[in-house]
Write an enzyme that holds these catalytic residues in place. Structure first.
Site, PDB file in Angstrom:
ATOM      1  N   ASP A 140      -1.244   9.842 -10.343  1.00 28.64           N
ATOM      2  CA  ASP A 140      -1.146   8.713 -11.244  1.00 28.64           C
ATOM      3  C   ASP A 140       0.240   8.638 -11.778  1.00 28.64           C
ATOM      4  OD1 ASP A 140      -3.910   8.689 -11.523  1.00 28.64           O
ATOM      5  OD2 ASP A 140      -4.390   9.748 -13.211  1.00 28.64           O
ATOM      6  N   HIS A 196      -4.313  14.899  -8.983  1.00 34.90           N
ATOM      7  CA  HIS A 196      -4.327  13.637  -9.232  1.00 34.90           C
ATOM      8  C   HIS A 196      -3.391  13.250 -10.121  1.00 34.90           C
ATOM      9  CE1 HIS A 196      -8.139  13.954  -6.943  1.00 34.90           C
ATOM     10  NE2 HIS A 196      -7.820  12.537  -6.873  1.00 34.90           N
ATOM     11  N   ASP A 214       0.779  -1.258  -0.115  1.00 32.14           N
ATOM     12  CA  ASP A 214       0.045   0.004   0.068  1.00 32.14           C
ATOM     13  C   ASP A 214       0.880   1.434  -0.157  1.00 32.14           C
ATOM     14  OD1 ASP A 214      -2.847   1.020   0.454  1.00 32.14           O
ATOM     15  OD2 ASP A 214      -1.896   2.023   2.061  1.00 32.14           O
ATOM     16  N   GLU A 268      -4.356   2.563  -4.691  1.00 37.27           N
ATOM     17  CA  GLU A 268      -2.931   2.582  -4.569  1.00 37.27           C
ATOM     18  C   GLU A 268      -2.229   1.125  -4.014  1.00 37.27           C
ATOM     19  OE1 GLU A 268      -5.177   4.546  -2.998  1.00 37.27           O
ATOM     20  OE2 GLU A 268      -4.757   4.699  -0.902  1.00 37.27           O
ATOM     21  N   ASN A 280      -2.176  13.089  -3.638  1.00 35.65           N
ATOM     22  CA  ASN A 280      -3.297  13.896  -4.662  1.00 35.65           C
ATOM     23  C   ASN A 280      -3.903  15.020  -4.058  1.00 35.65           C
ATOM     24  OD1 ASN A 280      -3.711  11.705  -6.465  1.00 35.65           O
ATOM     25  ND2 ASN A 280      -4.985  10.308  -5.294  1.00 35.65           N
TER      26      ASN A 280
END
Lengths: 232, 126
Positions: free
Chosen positions: A125, A121, A108, A151, A116
């Site tokens: 990404d 975002h 994780d 994620e 973010n």
């Protein structure tokens, strides 16, 4: 008719057609016509075959594209949840058959929401793509990695015991820790929490995953950026 | 009624022959169970049109996949148009393809190969 037979027939007909003694014979023109028809039919057949092969190739490529879309995550290009589930089922069966378990790691991305929220975002990404690239490089040829969701990433290490998995897991952990994603004014650095467990022969993969997940929870609870190994 | 209307399905293209407008349009995939039946209908219609209407004919094709029998049918149609063209009757064919799938354009080129009548291959956005 074989090629030899057909060539021999063609030679014979050519000879008959050019033989002066048959010039003006009513069958001569008919034979010449049949020969010409045959040539045209052959050319038409070749053409149909060529075009048909083209359509088949197009279908095959479309099938590959669909297959990739069904099994791969469009953002990162690595396997998606569907692929991972299938491979986990297969690996569990194989472990049962061979008596050699696999190891499962769930990763994780720490504080991903913060990335973010701070950088947008698009930056988030890029972090995910970066992690996928590092994962792909760090695992062995026969290991499988994929994006489980959000994620979270999974790594399946076939025919690997928990002790043996440590070298791979720490390689992954280090690789992601040294990842630097440049955003306009800064560099994003990220860490991961990883839960690892060994598959128990006979259990379904959901149980293995649950154990890896509880190891991950422990990694998170005890301060993140660490690997926790859960004995089977 | 001189119009031709064959509804399309998953495996058959929709076919619409408009006698008044002089347009025959085909759209979709073509791998029917009985391709001869479908293509014979189309060929009959074109034949009748060319013989009776004495007007230009335009074929508008939005075809995607063609199986082998459909390819044969389509080549027969091209032969018909070619023969009409050589007799001086105005005919034309436009093969539309989605610009994301230029494989179709390459295959349309193969159909065009021996044709001397106007044969256009056009990218479309839709």
């Amino acid at each position: 008719m074989s090629t030899e037979e057909s060539d021999a027939l063609k030679q014979l007909i050519d000879k008959l057609l050019t033989d002066p003694q048959y010039a003006g014979h009513p069958l001569r023109d008919a034979l010449a016509n049949v020969l010409e028809q045959e040539r045209k039919q052959r050319a038409r057949m070749d053409r149909i075959t060529r075009i048909s092969d083209g359509f088949q190739a197009m279908l095959r490529d479309q099938k590959e594209t669909l297959k990739a879309a069904a099994t791969h995550d469009p953002l990162t290009g690595i396997g998606n949840r569907a692929l991972l589930s299938r491979r986990l089922t297969e690996e569990s069966k194989r472990a049962q058959r061979t008596g050699t378990p696999y190891c499962l790691a769930i990763l994780d991305t720490d504080n991903f929401k913060l990335v973010n929220d701070t950088w947008g975002h698009g930056a988030g990404d890029r972090v995910l793509v970066g992690i996928a690239q590092e994962l792909t490089k760090a695992i062995r040829e026969y290991d499988i990695c994929g994006r489980w969701g959000g994620e979270e990433f999974l790594v399946i290490m076939p025919e690997t015991g928990l002790d043996e998995s440590k070298v791979i897991v720490s390689r992954i952990y280090q690789a992601i820790a040294s990842l630097a994603i440049a955003v306009d004014t800064a560099t994003i650095r990220i860490t991961t929490s990883i839960g690892i467990t060994e598959h128990k022969l006979g259990e379904n993969y959901e149980s293995t995953l649950q154990r890896a997940d509880s190891a991950l929870m422990q990694a998170k609870r005890t301060g993140r950026s660490r690997c926790v190994y859960h004995q089977a | 009624m001189n119009n031709l209307a064959v509804p399309g399905s998953l495996s058959t293209p929709s076919v619409a022959g408009d006698w008044q407008a002089g347009v025959l349009a085909m759209q979709g995939d073509s791998y029917p169970e009985n391709a001869y039946e479908l293509y014979n209908q189309i060929i009959d219609w074109i034949r009748r049109y060319l013989a009776q209407a004495q007007r230009p004919l335009a074929l508008d094709l939005h075809l995607l996949y063609l199986n082998t029998s459909s390819i044969k049918g389509m080549l027969d149609i091209c032969d018909l148009l070619e023969a009409a063209h050589r007799k001086g009757q105005p005919v034309k064919l436009t093969w539309y393809y989605h610009r994301d799938n230029d494989r179709i354009a390459e295959l349309a080129e193969e159909f065009k190969e021996d044709c001397t009548f106007p044969f256009m291959i056009q990218a479309s956005e839709e």
